[in-house]
Design an enzyme around this catalytic site. Structure first.
Site, short mmCIF file in Angstrom:
data_model
loop_
_atom_site.label_atom_id
_atom_site.label_comp_id
_atom_site.label_asym_id
_atom_site.label_seq_id
_atom_site.Cartn_x
_atom_site.Cartn_y
_atom_site.Cartn_z
N GLU A 1 0.81 -1.23 0.00
CA GLU A 1 0.00 0.00 0.00
C GLU A 1 0.84 1.28 0.00
O GLU A 1 0.69 2.16 0.85
CB GLU A 1 -0.97 -0.02 1.19
CG GLU A 1 -1.87 -1.26 1.17
CD GLU A 1 -2.81 -1.36 2.37
OE1 GLU A 1 -2.68 -0.57 3.31
OE2 GLU A 1 -3.67 -2.25 2.35
N ASN B 1 2.39 -4.74 -3.37
CA ASN B 1 1.02 -5.20 -3.15
C ASN B 1 0.16 -3.99 -2.82
O ASN B 1 0.59 -3.11 -2.08
CB ASN B 1 1.03 -6.19 -1.98
CG ASN B 1 -0.27 -6.95 -1.82
OD1 ASN B 1 -0.79 -7.51 -2.79
ND2 ASN B 1 -0.80 -6.99 -0.61
N HIS C 1 -10.00 -6.41 -2.68
CA HIS C 1 -11.10 -6.31 -1.70
C HIS C 1 -12.29 -5.64 -2.39
O HIS C 1 -12.35 -4.42 -2.51
CB HIS C 1 -10.64 -5.51 -0.47
CG HIS C 1 -9.60 -6.22 0.32
ND1 HIS C 1 -9.85 -7.40 0.99
CD2 HIS C 1 -8.28 -5.96 0.52
CE1 HIS C 1 -8.75 -7.82 1.59
NE2 HIS C 1 -7.77 -6.96 1.31
N GLU D 1 -5.58 -10.95 -1.97
CA GLU D 1 -6.46 -10.84 -0.79
C GLU D 1 -7.93 -10.75 -1.19
O GLU D 1 -8.70 -9.98 -0.61
CB GLU D 1 -6.09 -9.58 0.03
CG GLU D 1 -4.63 -9.51 0.43
CD GLU D 1 -4.28 -8.29 1.29
OE1 GLU D 1 -5.21 -7.62 1.80
OE2 GLU D 1 -3.08 -8.01 1.44
N ASP E 1 -11.71 -10.74 -1.51
CA ASP E 1 -13.00 -11.03 -0.88
C ASP E 1 -14.04 -10.11 -1.49
O ASP E 1 -13.71 -9.09 -2.10
CB ASP E 1 -12.97 -10.98 0.66
CG ASP E 1 -12.40 -9.71 1.26
OD1 ASP E 1 -12.27 -8.70 0.54
OD2 ASP E 1 -12.10 -9.72 2.47
#
Ligand code: XIL
Length: 362
Positions: free
Chosen positions: A172, A213, A249, A278, A280
């Site tokens: 990030e 990432n 996300h 990651e 979801d």
């Protein structure tokens, strides 16, 4: 278009074919008198798709809940520690390392034939208090901070040398508007901290794949452009960067990031490996059958997007059961973001993934 170019274009257009699990044969050995083979579970799917399918792991739950552990190991061939490898977890007090939880993830992976993503070496969140307060009150100056970061990266990467396939080296690094995020790393060490971090990690384990990432890179144009520019700069300086991780996300109240495959391709075109790190797909509660169907569509499209880019080789979800997901705690009124429900029963999204078929040329 000239014939050669046309042929090339056709050869590169790799369609994703999604068929019902029961309606198609899958790989060698199919078509016995018992009919076409079904895809058994996500590990089976991963083998057939020639990709790794992973999940984040909550170590406390891994220890406490045998059904969670059994399901994790049945379904996934790649693991990421949800929290156990973050700085506050591994060095809560200065010089006092607590590796038990991180070791547990790596041990579980070794026993179950899984690969590991190390998450994460340089981030602005989940830093230990001794570090953040030391920087704030000036007892830790820039020179010392740089040395602390170097020691941290070297110690952690060395500990798992040969056991972590890929590291999220810097997590990030950009804000939503594409400007470098103002973290303690940037403000005290300057922008060179990123190149330094990759070089230190590479020295500690030359075979590990080293990733940037980030989230929202699936669609956020300023972030995409800033990240691409950074990677080109790093490559021009011969910094050892191997991959781009898309956190993924997502939420069904927003449109699916329809350009994601093209974005992945732009990173792949720089010679990078790609991973969904990651994934979801959350929803505003309550759950309805319609929302679950939309969620299934998003999960399926994310996998298809990854498969359509040859360099995309890992597809990791941020937890696999709604029994243990970060979403309700972080997004007010939202939840049900995972593939399995609280009782580990398959949701439509899980079934959707199992119907995904191999892409020609993969
Ligand atoms: C989250 C974990 O899931 C939570 O348990 C923790 O409290 C906060 O961090 N991006 C990342 C992950 O890179 O490390 C975050 O994980 C989710 C967002």
């Amino acid at each position: 278009m000239r014939p050669l170019i046309l042929a090339l274009a056709l050869a590169l257009a790799v369609p994703v074919i999604a068929l019902p699990a029961s309606a198609t044969a899958t790989g060698p050995g199919h078509g016995s008198e018992h009919g076409p083979q079904r895809v058994q579970d996500l590990r089976d799917l991963a083998r057939k798709l020639r990709i790794n399918i992973g999940s984040a792991v909550d170590v406390a739950v891994l220890r406490a809940e045998p059904d969670y552990k059994a399901r994790l190991n049945r379904e996934f061939d790649h693991l990421t520690a949800e929290n156990a490898m973050k700085w506050e977890s591994v060095e809560p007090e200065r010089g006092v390392y607590t590796w038990q939880d991180a070791d547990e993830v790596v041990r579980n992976a070794r026993r179950n034939g899984q690969q590991v993503r190390g998450h994460t070496l340089v981030w602005h969140n989940q830093l230990p208090a001794w570090l953040t307060t030391g920087v704030e009150n000036g007892t830790i100056g820039a020179t010392e901070l740089r040395q602390i970061l170097r020691d941290h990266i070297t110690t952690q990467v060395r500990r798992y040398k040969g056991q972590v396939r890929a590291w999220d080296v810097v997590n990030e690094a950009f804000d939503e508007d594409g400007t470098p995020r103002q973290t303690i790393w940037l403000t005290h060490l300057g922008p060179g901290y990123i190149a330094d971090a990759f070089r230190w990690a590479h020295r500690a384990d030359p075979h590990a794949k080293l990733y940037l990432n980030d989230y929202n890179v699936e669609w956020n144009v300023p972030k995409i452009e800033a990240t691409l520019t950074l990677i080109k700069q790093l490559q021009a300086q011969r910094v050892p960067i191997d991959g781009m991780g898309f956190q993924g996300h997502l939420g069904i109240q927003y449109d699916y990031p329809g350009d994601w495959a093209n974005v992945m391709r732009r990173f792949a075109d720089l010679g990078l490996e790609i991973a969904v790190t990651e994934l979801d797909v959350r929803m505003v509660l309550p759950v309805t059958p319609e929302k679950l169907a939309t969620q299934a569509d998003y999960y399926g499209r994310a996998l298809s997007d990854c498969l359509s880019v040859r360099a995309c080789r890992e597809f990791t979800v941020w937890g696999f059961t709604d029994r243990h997901s970060w979403v309700p705690g972080w997004f007010d009124g939202e939840g049900s973001a995972c593939l399995l429900d609280e009782n580990l029963a398959a949701k439509p999204a899980y079934d959707k993934l199992l119907t995904t078929r191999r892409v020609s040329g993969r």
